[in-house]
Scaffold this motif. Structure first.
Motif, PDB file in Angstrom:
ATOM      1  N   ARG A  14       0.865  -1.180   0.000  1.00  5.10           N
ATOM      2  CA  ARG A  14       0.000   0.000   0.000  1.00  5.10           C
ATOM      3  C   ARG A  14       0.896   1.221   0.000  1.00  5.10           C
ATOM      4  NH1 ARG A  14      -4.171   1.400   4.718  1.00  5.10           N
ATOM      5  NH2 ARG A  14      -2.802  -0.117   5.661  1.00  5.10           N
ATOM      6  N   PHE A  22      -5.698   7.253  -0.907  1.00  2.00           N
ATOM      7  CA  PHE A  22      -5.926   6.079  -0.073  1.00  2.00           C
ATOM      8  C   PHE A  22      -6.359   4.917  -0.970  1.00  2.00           C
ATOM      9  CE2 PHE A  22      -8.960   3.392   2.261  1.00  2.00           C
ATOM     10  CZ  PHE A  22      -8.065   2.842   3.153  1.00  2.00           C
ATOM     11  N   ASP A  35      -8.742   1.636   8.254  1.00  2.00           N
ATOM     12  CA  ASP A  35      -7.522   1.735   7.449  1.00  2.00           C
ATOM     13  C   ASP A  35      -7.354   3.147   6.892  1.00  2.00           C
ATOM     14  OD1 ASP A  35      -6.561  -1.070   7.504  1.00  2.00           O
ATOM     15  OD2 ASP A  35      -8.457  -1.450   6.480  1.00  2.00           O
ATOM     16  N   HIS A  79      -4.267   5.595   7.715  1.00  2.00           N
ATOM     17  CA  HIS A  79      -3.502   6.174   6.606  1.00  2.00           C
ATOM     18  C   HIS A  79      -3.351   7.680   6.825  1.00  2.00           C
ATOM     19  CE1 HIS A  79      -2.426   6.918   2.332  1.00  2.00           C
ATOM     20  NE2 HIS A  79      -3.339   7.876   2.353  1.00  2.00           N
ATOM     21  N   HIS A 122       1.491   5.171   0.538  1.00  2.00           N
ATOM     22  CA  HIS A 122       0.899   6.219   1.368  1.00  2.00           C
ATOM     23  C   HIS A 122       1.253   7.627   0.894  1.00  2.00           C
ATOM     24  CE1 HIS A 122      -0.446   3.318   4.382  1.00  2.00           C
ATOM     25  NE2 HIS A 122       0.722   2.725   4.204  1.00  2.00           N
TER      26      HIS A 122
END
Length: 177
Positions: free
Chosen positions: A4, A66, A44, A48, A6
């Motif tokens: 993921r 995101f 989540d 984030h 960011h």
């Protein structure tokens, strides 16, 4: 495991526990690992944002949307950093020492005059959707002065934030800038 993504920072930017940097030259993407079969939820999204908010106190962050993922770490420098290096460096230079601040005046009796002290500190400002909601790009050192300036005006003050409102998204970029 998927990665993921960011945000983009300078390669020497400190990062919190649970995330790491994938670097290319002087740039880096902040990443975390997520199991392939795990879907993301509201918690989540909040994590984030909170992580990015914590990182802006140590230097500029170009936030990524995101839910942005990469399947392969090797693709990040090639697909994210290298093609946009000039733009990303420009954003990081422009945002150095600055953070986004949101002010929402909850009472209709307080008009734009209540925001004047914050506007005087700001490098830029934009209206946000909704009545009396503004985003300001402020020096990090002025955040508490701005908070105090609106404290008596029935205002909601949120800071420090990454500069989402001050990075015009390019239609061609899937990364968010």
């Amino acid at each position: 495991m998927r990665l993921r993504l960011h945000g983009v920072v300078r390669a020497a930017h400190p990062v919190p526990t649970g995330v790491r940097l994938v670097t290319w030259e002087d740039l880096a993407v902040v990443v975390s690992e997520v199991p392939d079969d795990r879907s993301l939820g509201v918690d989540d999204a909040m994590a984030h944002l909170q992580m990015l908010c914590g990182m802006v106190t140590n230097g500029p962050v170009v936030p990524l949307r995101f839910g942005t993922f990469a399947d392969d770490e090797a693709a990040i420098p090639v697909e994210v950093l290298k093609p946009s290096a000039t733009t990303l460096r420009g954003h990081l230079d422009r945002l150095d020492g600055l953070v986004e601040v949101h002010v929402y005046l909850r009472s209709p009796q307080w008009g734009e005059d209540a925001l004047a002290p914050v506007a005087a500190l700001a490098r830029e400002s934009v209206s946000l959707p909704g009545t009396a909601r503004r985003a300001f790009l402020l020096p990090l050192a002025d955040v508490e002065t701005a908070r105090a300036a609106v404290a008596g005006h029935a205002a909601e003050f949120v800071a420090p934030l990454p500069a989402y409102s001050f990075l015009a998204p390019a239609a061609a970029s899937r990364w968010g800038w």
